[in-house]
Write a protein that holds these residues in place. Structure first.
Motif, mmCIF file in Angstrom:
data_model
loop_
_atom_site.group_PDB
_atom_site.id
_atom_site.type_symbol
_atom_site.label_atom_id
_atom_site.label_comp_id
_atom_site.label_asym_id
_atom_site.label_seq_id
_atom_site.Cartn_x
_atom_site.Cartn_y
_atom_site.Cartn_z
ATOM 1 N N UNK A 72 -12.423 28.420 67.095
ATOM 2 C CA UNK A 72 -12.470 28.794 65.679
ATOM 3 C C UNK A 72 -11.077 28.803 65.043
ATOM 4 N N UNK A 73 -10.211 27.929 65.515
ATOM 5 C CA UNK A 73 -8.842 27.881 65.000
ATOM 6 C C UNK A 73 -8.342 26.435 64.971
ATOM 7 N N UNK A 74 -7.748 26.034 63.854
ATOM 8 C CA UNK A 74 -7.176 24.696 63.737
ATOM 9 C C UNK A 74 -5.670 24.783 63.537
ATOM 10 N N UNK A 75 -5.031 23.634 63.569
ATOM 11 C CA UNK A 75 -3.592 23.553 63.343
ATOM 12 C C UNK A 75 -3.256 23.315 61.872
ATOM 13 N N UNK A 76 -4.263 23.378 61.005
ATOM 14 C CA UNK A 76 -4.020 23.206 59.575
ATOM 15 C C UNK A 76 -3.126 24.330 59.052
ATOM 16 N N UNK A 77 -2.203 23.971 58.179
ATOM 17 C CA UNK A 77 -1.388 24.972 57.492
ATOM 18 C C UNK A 77 -2.204 25.580 56.344
ATOM 19 N N UNK A 78 -1.851 26.789 55.889
ATOM 20 C CA UNK A 78 -2.659 27.449 54.849
ATOM 21 C C UNK A 78 -2.823 26.645 53.564
ATOM 22 N N UNK A 79 -1.857 25.751 53.275
ATOM 23 C CA UNK A 79 -1.948 24.976 52.031
ATOM 24 C C UNK A 79 -2.646 23.630 52.226
ATOM 25 N N UNK A 80 -3.153 23.366 53.440
ATOM 26 C CA UNK A 80 -3.752 22.075 53.743
ATOM 27 C C UNK A 80 -5.273 22.143 53.804
ATOM 28 N N UNK A 81 -5.912 20.994 53.579
ATOM 29 C CA UNK A 81 -7.359 20.904 53.745
ATOM 30 C C UNK A 81 -7.742 19.501 54.200
ATOM 31 N N UNK A 82 -8.888 19.401 54.869
ATOM 32 C CA UNK A 82 -9.440 18.112 55.287
ATOM 33 C C UNK A 82 -10.226 17.523 54.121
ATOM 34 N N UNK A 83 -9.957 16.254 53.794
ATOM 35 C CA UNK A 83 -10.632 15.629 52.651
ATOM 36 C C UNK A 83 -11.574 14.491 53.044
ATOM 37 N N UNK A 84 -11.335 13.854 54.184
ATOM 38 C CA UNK A 84 -12.243 12.784 54.618
ATOM 39 C C UNK A 84 -12.198 12.642 56.132
ATOM 40 N N UNK A 85 -13.213 11.993 56.664
ATOM 41 C CA UNK A 85 -13.334 11.743 58.093
ATOM 42 C C UNK A 85 -13.536 10.246 58.278
ATOM 43 N N UNK A 86 -12.795 9.648 59.209
ATOM 44 C CA UNK A 86 -12.855 8.205 59.425
ATOM 45 C C UNK A 86 -13.013 7.907 60.918
ATOM 46 N N UNK A 87 -13.792 6.877 61.239
ATOM 47 C CA UNK A 87 -13.882 6.432 62.627
ATOM 48 C C UNK A 87 -14.278 4.963 62.674
ATOM 49 N N UNK A 88 -13.852 4.243 63.729
ATOM 50 C CA UNK A 88 -14.184 2.821 63.838
ATOM 51 C C UNK A 88 -15.677 2.615 64.059
ATOM 52 N N UNK A 89 -16.202 1.533 63.504
ATOM 53 C CA UNK A 89 -17.587 1.142 63.757
ATOM 54 C C UNK A 89 -17.735 0.773 65.231
ATOM 55 N N UNK A 90 -18.811 1.214 65.855
ATOM 56 C CA UNK A 90 -19.061 0.850 67.245
ATOM 57 C C UNK A 90 -19.486 -0.619 67.324
ATOM 58 N N UNK A 91 -18.928 -1.336 68.278
ATOM 59 C CA UNK A 91 -19.308 -2.737 68.442
ATOM 60 C C UNK A 91 -20.723 -2.832 68.997
#
Length: 292
Positions: A158-177
């Motif tokens: 229940x803990x991330x390395x995000x700083x208090x002023x940061x947020x996650x905006x998108x998630x990206x991953x390669x298409x599986x072949x």
């Protein structure tokens, strides 16, 4: 009871400015399925809370699209949207599968992928899958942005390395072949509305001779933070899988759990389940040959 002010910014830039000003006195509200429960329970991490920043109406943080052989999801994509997405079903079926198992229909239609990542639960349904998919997240603040491998985002349960002023905006991953096979398994105390007691995501590829050229094994609810089972992967990589090798790889996962968590009751209790579930998952994605 914790008292706080709800803020509703009109754009992502407004959100980032608020986070810069309020820092650890603010929390971001996406779907609220984790945050509101934790606030109600008066969790100690919310002692400084003064502002809840509601981002649920920001369309710029929504949407699922394929771009340059990569899937890009906005942080506000819900589990239900991911489970029903034709793109996810076609290009990353195990993610659609895991999202369909999150909580109840109400939770799936409110809870977001970004929120689930930032909650950092070791028993998450989606994090092991995203780790197996080698996903990255876009982390933004008014000071800039960066891409972060999802497996490197977590500091602990229940803990991330995000700083208090940061947020996650998108998630990206390669298409599986097309040659890659994948599966997601979840073990809970009941068939629905269950927190994972154990889950596992496996992605594998074999060449024309049956040799394993890519293997990713990501168990959940076992380690303090979700991670790949590297030792088990080494057992199978560059090998033609046999029943004996598959059994060895599955046993290697439970051995790694014991090493990482110590010899308490939980690993011992879970060992037969880990061995069985891992073996079934590996057998589903690998063409196992009897040699000799």
């Amino acid at each position: 009871m914790i008292q706080f002010q709800v803020l509703r910014p009109a754009s992502l830039q407004e959100v980032l400015k608020m986070l810069e000003v309020y820092q650890d006195r603010a929390r971001v509200l996406a779907g609220g399925t984790d945050l509101l429960v934790q606030i109600r329970q008066e969790h100690k991490s919310y002692e400084k809370l003064e502002h809840v920043i509601d981002i649920s109406t920001l369309e710029e943080l929504r949407g699922i699209r394929e771009r340059d052989n990569e899937i890009v999801m906005g942080a506000l994509v819900t589990h239900g949207e991911a489970a029903d997405s034709p793109i996810i079903k076609e290009e990353a079926a195990l993610l659609a599968q895991s999202c369909s198992m999150v909580g109840s229909p109400q939770i799936r239609n409110r809870g977001t992928i970004g929120g689930g990542i930032c909650n950092a639960s070791p028993a998450s349904d989606i994090i092991p899958v995203l780790i197996a998919l080698e996903a990255s997240v876009m982390v933004e603040s008014v000071r800039g942005s960066r891409m972060e491998k999802i497996k490197d985002l977590f500091a602990g349960p229940y803990s991330t390395k995000l700083q208090p002023m940061e947020m996650v905006t998108k998630i990206c991953f390669p298409v599986l072949s097309g040659e890659m096979k994948s599966v997601y398994y979840k073990v809970g105390r009941r068939k629905a509305l269950a927190i994972a007691r154990l889950d596992i995501a496996v992605i594998a590829r074999q060449d024309e001779h049956g040799k394993v050229t890519d293997i990713r094994i990501a168990p959940g609810a076992l380690f303090e933070t979700c991670d790949r089972a590297a030792a088990a992967e080494r057992v199978l990589l560059h090998q033609i899988p046999t029943p004996e090798l598959v059994k060895e790889a599955a046993a290697t996962i439970s051995a790694e759990v014991a090493i990482r968590t110590g010899a308490d009751w939980a690993p011992e209790y879970k060992k037969p389940v880990i061995d069985t579930v891992a073996k079934r998952a590996l057998e589903q994605v690998l063409e196992v040959k009897n040699i000799g």
